[in-house]
Motif scaffolding. Structure first.
Motif, PDB file in Angstrom:
ATOM      1  N   TRP A 153       0.835  -1.195   0.000  1.00 18.77           N
ATOM      2  CA  TRP A 153       0.000   0.000   0.000  1.00 18.77           C
ATOM      3  C   TRP A 153       0.871   1.247   0.000  1.00 18.77           C
ATOM      4  N   ARG A 156       0.552   7.762   1.707  1.00 19.11           N
ATOM      5  CA  ARG A 156      -0.366   8.789   1.221  1.00 19.11           C
ATOM      6  C   ARG A 156       0.365  10.082   0.840  1.00 19.11           C
ATOM      7  N   TYR A 250      -0.553   5.310   5.344  1.00 18.50           N
ATOM      8  CA  TYR A 250      -0.883   4.571   4.125  1.00 18.50           C
ATOM      9  C   TYR A 250      -2.163   5.091   3.479  1.00 18.50           C
ATOM     10  N   ASP A 251      -2.246   4.919   2.172  1.00 15.94           N
ATOM     11  CA  ASP A 251      -3.458   5.264   1.418  1.00 15.94           C
ATOM     12  C   ASP A 251      -4.255   3.980   1.225  1.00 15.94           C
ATOM     13  N   ARG A 253      -7.659   3.956   0.580  1.00 15.38           N
ATOM     14  CA  ARG A 253      -8.977   4.291   0.031  1.00 15.38           C
ATOM     15  C   ARG A 253      -9.487   3.219  -0.913  1.00 15.38           C
ATOM     16  N   GLU A 258     -11.385   5.961   4.299  1.00 10.74           N
ATOM     17  CA  GLU A 258     -11.006   7.349   4.110  1.00 10.74           C
ATOM     18  C   GLU A 258      -9.978   7.731   5.164  1.00 10.74           C
ATOM     19  N   PRO A 259      -8.928   8.420   4.783  1.00 10.95           N
ATOM     20  CA  PRO A 259      -7.881   8.738   5.758  1.00 10.95           C
ATOM     21  C   PRO A 259      -8.334   9.751   6.802  1.00 10.95           C
ATOM     22  N   ARG A 261      -6.666  12.568   8.421  1.00  7.73           N
ATOM     23  CA  ARG A 261      -5.463  13.331   8.078  1.00  7.73           C
ATOM     24  C   ARG A 261      -4.917  14.013   9.330  1.00  7.73           C
TER      25      ARG A 261
END
Length: 326
Positions: A153, A156, A250-251, A253, A258-259, A261
């Motif tokens: 992954w 982000r 990590y991203d 999605r 959904e992250p 942030r």
């Protein structure tokens, strides 16, 4: 001691097994297909209990199961032959199974005492809510590409952006089993120095990973802990793990996450709000687990031996050191 007829306890056991089967279905399917999942796999890999073990239903202390002769081979169960009596001197029908609390205390006394001390100490402290989940960021700080924990992954913010977040924040991780996975470059940035030996002195209820570990303590003290409580601890750990990875660098999605942030003020506020809610849930489970452990001790014979044997010493070691990946 309350004796449950088969018409009462077998449906409960079947419902429990069905719930575990549903929770484990995706995990088992992924294993067949060779797929990884950074959120759900954690519950089955970092925590070592297998689905088949979790699916076994236990009623907890003070309960006897009528018509449960198959449990004669289960650890810490006794099954009556129709002539003996229960721990309170009451007559029990043949084939009735109940926990041998004296044997449990004899074999698991060290683990039991440690968990009671840890839970009591954790409940005595206020939660801390300033970590913002940065432990996951510290685990990849200045790491080479091959050292990133979840290599399937993407990061982000990319490697440089991830490092910049770590460098612009103060890290205050209090949980040793997170801290020990920090990269060598990140470890000195932690304002705390948690150790295995100091766990009782430093564990605090705001820590998400202390909340997830309630699941570990439940299954490490099985079959004393009722399976319904263990399953609720599993669900809590799963919910916490989702926040843990949504706030990670990590991203995810692509998996529907959904992250959070945490590098922004809005993300920090979102994280802390969820963290506070999990603290309420985890403290409720801590109190419930403590009540169960205290009941088990009270029901055991007062002269039950407390000295741990070699198996108990191994269990205590496994409870703390057995995990090999975060």
């Amino acid at each position: 001691m309350q004796v449950l007829p088969q018409s009462k306890w077998r449906p409960r056991a079947e419902r429990h097994a069905a719930a575990v089967e549903q929770l484990a279905a995706d995990r088992l399917a992924r294993r067949v297909e060779g797929r990884k999942h950074p959120v759900d796999d954690f519950l089955w890999e970092y925590y070592s209990l297998r689905p088949a073990q979790l699916s076994r239903w236990h009623p907890g202390p003070g309960m006897a199961l009528e018509g449960a002769s198959e449990r004669a081979t289960w650890s810490f169960y006794r099954v009556t032959d129709g002539t003996d009596r229960g721990p309170g001197g009451e007559g029990l029908p043949g084939g009735t199974a109940y926990l041998d609390l004296d044997a449990f205390r004899d074999r698991r006394g060290q683990t039991l005492d440690f968990v009671r001390e840890l839970l009591t100490a954790t409940l005595s402290r206020p939660g801390r809510f300033g970590c913002f989940g940065l432990h996951e960021w510290a685990m990849v700080y200045r790491a080479d590409e091959g050292q990133v924990r979840h290599q399937g992954w993407p990061l982000r913010l990319g490697a440089e952006g991830t490092d910049a977040v770590v460098e612009s924040h103060q890290i205050g991780c209090s949980h040793f089993d997170a801290y020990r996975f920090f990269t060598p470059q990140a470890a000195p940035r932690n304002t705390l120095s948690p150790t295995r030996e100091g766990q009782v002195a430093t564990e605090q209820p705001g820590c998400l990973h202390a909340g997830m570990d309630l699941y570990k303590w439940c299954y490490k003290l099985s079959p004393l802990v009722p399976s319904e409580l263990t399953l609720r601890a599993f669900v809590l750990a799963r919910d916490i793990r989702e926040l843990d990875m949504r706030a990670a660098p990590y991203d995810l999605r692509e998996l529907g996450y959904e992250p959070v942030r945490i590098e922004t003020p809005q993300g920090k506020a979102e994280y802390v709000e969820a963290q506070r809610a999990f603290t309420v849930r985890s403290n409720a489970l801590r109190r419930e687990l403590l009540d169960v452990l205290d009941l088990g001790i009270d029901l055991a014979a007062p002269d039950a031996p407390d000295a741990p044997d070699a198996q108990d010493a191994q269990d205590a070691q496994d409870a703390n050191v057995g995990q090999t990946s975060w």
